[in-house]
Structure formats: C-alpha cells, structure tokens
Design a protein around this motif. Sequence first.
Motif: not given
Length: 408
Positions: A159, A163, A333, A336-337
């Motif tokens: 992610n 992203n 991670d 980073y959603q």
Amino acid sequence: MDPYDGMPEPVRRAWERSLRGGRAALSRRALLGALGAGGAALAGCGIPPAAGNGGADRAPDHSRRERELTFANWPLYIDVDEKNGERRPTLDRFQRKHGITVRYVEDINDNNEFYGKLRPQLAAGRGTGRDLVCLSDWMAGRLIRQGWAQRLDPARMPNAVTNLEDRFRTAPHDPGRQYSYPWAGTACVLAYNSAATDGKRVTSVRQLLEDRRLRGKVSLLTEMRDTVGMTLLDTGVDPGEVTARQYRSAITRLRRAVDSGQLRRFTGNDYLDELNSGDIAACLAWAGDIVQLRQDNPRIRYHIPDSGYLAATDDLLVPAHARHRANAEALIDHYYQPREAAELAAWVNYICPVTGARARMERIDPELAADPLIFPTGRMLTRGRTFRALDDEEETAFEEEFARLIGA
C-alpha cells in the motif's frame, strides 16, 4: 547528561510556558522552543556518529513469534474516539486485522530531546525499546545519516509503495524513501487575525518584520528551518540552496526586527491562544494548527506568500536494533490505505501524503476534503520549498546562531 543543561533562559521560559498552555501546548509542535539550544547541547555530548548503518539492516527480527510493537509518536497526533478517549479507531483496526498488539506511547515532545533519549543506546549498539518512531524529516535524516535507521522492505508495504503521493517519493534526507515514509506533511504559512489587523491582509514576511502597524504583535517560530526559511524566501533565496553567507544575512534581518521591538516573541505552537484573542495580530504558523483554529474563529486567516512557503514532513522510521521491524512495516502499510489515511487526516488536519485519501475524506467531511492545507492544490504545491539537508557541522553552526537570536 541532561540535554537541557546550558539552555538559554528565554528558551527555557518558552519551554516552561508550553507545559502550561493547555491543548495547544500538548500538541506535537508545542515543545519545539528548545530546539536550537538543545541541538547545540546535544552536539557537545561527545558520542560520535555511527559509520555506515552500524549493522542495522542485519538486526534480528522477532516479529513472527512476537506479535507486538512499540510506536512512539507526538501527543495528539493520531485519531481518537470522541466518546472514548482511550480508543484510537485506525490503530484498533490494525490490531484486530493483524493480530499485533501495539504499545502506543506519546513520548516525543521535541526532536532533540527525543534524540537525546535514543542516542546512548544506539551508539552502544543496543535497541531503544521502540520499533517505530515519528520524527521531523531533518531529524529522521540525522538518524539515517548516522546509520541508526533500518532499511524498509518495500515487499512488505504494497500500500505504501503504491499510494505514496509522487511528490513525497524522494526527499533530500532519504532519496528513494529507503528508510522512512511520511506520517503527514507540514507547511509553514502566514496567519493573522483580521480583527487585530483592522481588516488589513498580511501577505508577506516583510510585513511581519517591518510593518509598524504590527509592531509588538508579531510572532515567529522557534523552529529554525521554518523561520529562517520563510525569511530567505521573502528575499528571493531558495532555502534548498542556501549558503552560510545567505543564512547569516537572514539572521541579521531577523535580529533587526527583534531589536526594533517589532516581534512580540518566538513561539512553539503556543501562539494559538494569542492569535485567537488578537494579542498576536500576525505570525508564522503551521497549517494544521490553522485548520483547527479557523473552525472556531472566522477572523483567523492565512496566506501563502507569492515567494513560497516551507514544506516538510514528519516521518515514520524504524530505529536500528528494533526487535519488530516487520510488524512496524505492517503498521506503516496500514496507514497508506486511503480509508485509514483519511480518518487520520480528518483528526490531525495536517497534509495527507496518501493517494486516494481525498476521495475517502469527501465521505467523512467534504469541507476538509476541499481544504488546500490538508490536500494541497497544484498551485500550492508549486510554491512549496524545502530547507536543504545540513551536515552535522552546518547544523550545529546554524542552530547555535538561531539559538542566540531567539534568546535575545
């Protein structure tokens, strides 16, 4: 060694004020008043920097059998459930999804103070008891430079790799983002109380330093890079390429404003109460603070000078010898959603570094989704400038000069 020994008395008083200042004093920027003198004090402790990465990348990782991690952050720099202040919704979801228990500690009040806590252990090749820390980019760069950060594995962070906004993918202190990922972006801008300026707009650092109608009602920041960087931009100098001579020229200009009585004081983010009341008419400010203040006071305005503003990041980093690197990478991670990033940004109001988070924010709060201080427009992005990376000798010299200024 006490990192506050030798701190100039005015800086110490600013520090003490921040401890009494309520919510503003508790927020992540409140205790930066000791930065300049703290940096000079720490530089004299005699612990040499590490060579290379000190074997940090070869440190054993116990993540598979120890489903836990310790995350050190600044106070009030994460989302909190309004009904239950003990709950942090985005962090709770991570723990449930991954089966990893997070010990979340708000023990970073100042970059140099925190560095003083970590340095003895790191210099001795020992762990710090923290698996993930959130530091201002320049301090993250210091740990990377000294070999006290672990290289991150992009395979464990799909992610984050996908992203991360393009503009954050490289940084002077961490080219290629091998060791750090942004928790949030920061922006130093101009702010003013329109009632205290009689409706007059404040659009330049020159006004802050020279407009006699603002005399005694101006504050600047105790963060060297922001105050000096904004002064440099006002004179057409890019902080990303500043020379020692240009730096001294900016300090001289600031000194004239101090000596003339133009400035009320230098502050951490304890400027908020005085800006809100009008005792401070205009100031340098951090954008996230202004987003929050404007929600309750429509007289608070901000301006991004044509000359530009100072942009920076607060970065997540795994210290050398941390026991749970893979668990920490999983947490990076997670944020980073887009959903998690949007909820975090809705709470802290700083610049969100995650692609897709703005669309999610529109479901949470359309007004925040449209705020350029959280999701900058293209035009705003083109005006952002960063202070160049300094080596250890330059950093000590620059901080000592600035400490003398704010101690005047």
